[in-house]
Design an enzyme around this catalytic site. Structure first.
Site, short mmCIF file in Angstrom:
data_model
loop_
_atom_site.label_atom_id
_atom_site.label_comp_id
_atom_site.label_asym_id
_atom_site.label_seq_id
_atom_site.Cartn_x
_atom_site.Cartn_y
_atom_site.Cartn_z
N ASN A 60 6.33 6.41 -0.19
CA ASN A 60 7.85 5.78 -0.67
C ASN A 60 8.25 5.25 0.48
O ASN A 60 9.58 5.02 0.50
CB ASN A 60 8.63 6.83 -1.16
CG ASN A 60 7.99 7.54 -2.57
OD1 ASN A 60 7.42 6.83 -3.39
ND2 ASN A 60 7.90 8.72 -2.49
N ARG A 61 7.53 4.73 1.51
CA ARG A 61 8.15 4.22 2.79
C ARG A 61 8.85 5.07 3.51
O ARG A 61 9.93 4.57 4.32
CB ARG A 61 8.91 2.94 2.23
CG ARG A 61 8.10 1.66 1.95
CD ARG A 61 6.86 1.49 2.56
NE ARG A 61 6.09 0.09 2.53
CZ ARG A 61 4.89 0.24 1.72
NH1 ARG A 61 4.45 1.43 1.33
NH2 ARG A 61 4.42 -0.97 1.41
N MET A 62 8.91 6.37 3.28
CA MET A 62 9.35 7.24 4.12
C MET A 62 8.66 7.72 5.21
O MET A 62 8.08 8.93 5.37
CB MET A 62 9.95 8.51 3.26
CG MET A 62 11.06 8.26 2.30
SD MET A 62 12.48 7.74 2.79
CE MET A 62 13.13 9.39 3.57
N VAL A 68 0.79 -1.22 0.21
CA VAL A 68 0.10 0.03 -0.15
C VAL A 68 0.79 1.16 -0.05
O VAL A 68 1.96 1.21 0.70
CB VAL A 68 -0.78 0.02 1.11
CG1 VAL A 68 -1.63 1.11 1.36
CG2 VAL A 68 -1.87 -1.10 1.17
#
Length: 216
Positions: free
Chosen positions: A192-194, A10
């Site tokens: 962006n998984r940040m 996701v």
């Protein structure tokens, strides 16, 4: 299925979190996010995954329901003869995570544990449905049982012991545990998984709190 799992992801874009967004204390911020999850219709928003460790260093997790949050810590109730209570008495520490997937949020905390007072236990017990009260008497939590019929029979015995007109007292083997956190992390999913990770940390010397950002 393995290929499907590898493709499951996701892209989190619902919200963001910075230090200026936080409440002054970890417990006020946790209460704020609990309110948000409740307002969004999350099923059992007070559910948290509780982690304990046995005296031979084997970890265990299970889901319990948080029943109180204040400056002293996070409270849940259980059987004092259960496996989790054995771990807590032995190791005196625990960790827990509130996973709010719909909000793309989670809160993780850890700390020492203590039993709540008998007065607090009695006050909470009085709010429980009668069926839950009877179940607490009937179930020797974490013990082996022969089959489902044995559980049903134990409940039937308890129902005869406490007929409809009788008050069900608090079992002597049942009550609350409080996790007294020294670290509470608020996690907000980002693109962006940040992700945003902000952690309240308590100073071991003067017991003061500070907030630090962690890399995702």
């Amino acid at each position: 299925m393995e290929a499907q799992l590898a493709q499951m992801r996701v892209d989190y874009r619902r919200d963001e979190l910075d230090v200026g967004d936080l409440a002054d204390t970890w417990y006020e911020q946790l209460a704020r996010w609990l309110d948000d999850a409740t307002a969004d219709g999350v099923v059992e928003p007070n559910a948290m995954v509780l982690a304990t460790t046995s005296d031979d260093c084997i970890p265990s997790t299970r889901t319990v329901l948080c029943k109180d949050v204040d400056e002293r810590g996070v409270v849940f109730y259980t059987n004092y003869t259960s496996a989790k209570s054995h771990d807590l008495r032995t190791m005196r520490r625990a960790a827990a995570t509130f996973p709010w997937y719909a909000q793309q949020r989670q809160v993780s905390l850890r700390g020492e544990v203590e039993r709540v007072s008998n007065e607090e236990t009695r006050a909470y017990w009085a709010t429980r449905p009668r069926g839950s009260q009877l179940g607490a008497w009937a179930s020797a939590q974490s013990a082996y049982v022969r089959d489902r019929d044995a559980l049903d029979a134990a409940l039937a015995v308890t129902e005869r012991r406490f007929p409809e007109t009788a008050e069900v007292p608090v079992p002597p083997h049942w009550g609350g545990w409080r996790i007294v956190p020294d670290r509470v992390e608020f996690w907000q999913g980002r693109a962006n998984r940040m992700h945003d990770r902000l952690r309240f940390e308590q100073n071991a010397v003067d017991r003061s709190w500070q907030v630090r950002r962690l890399a995702p």
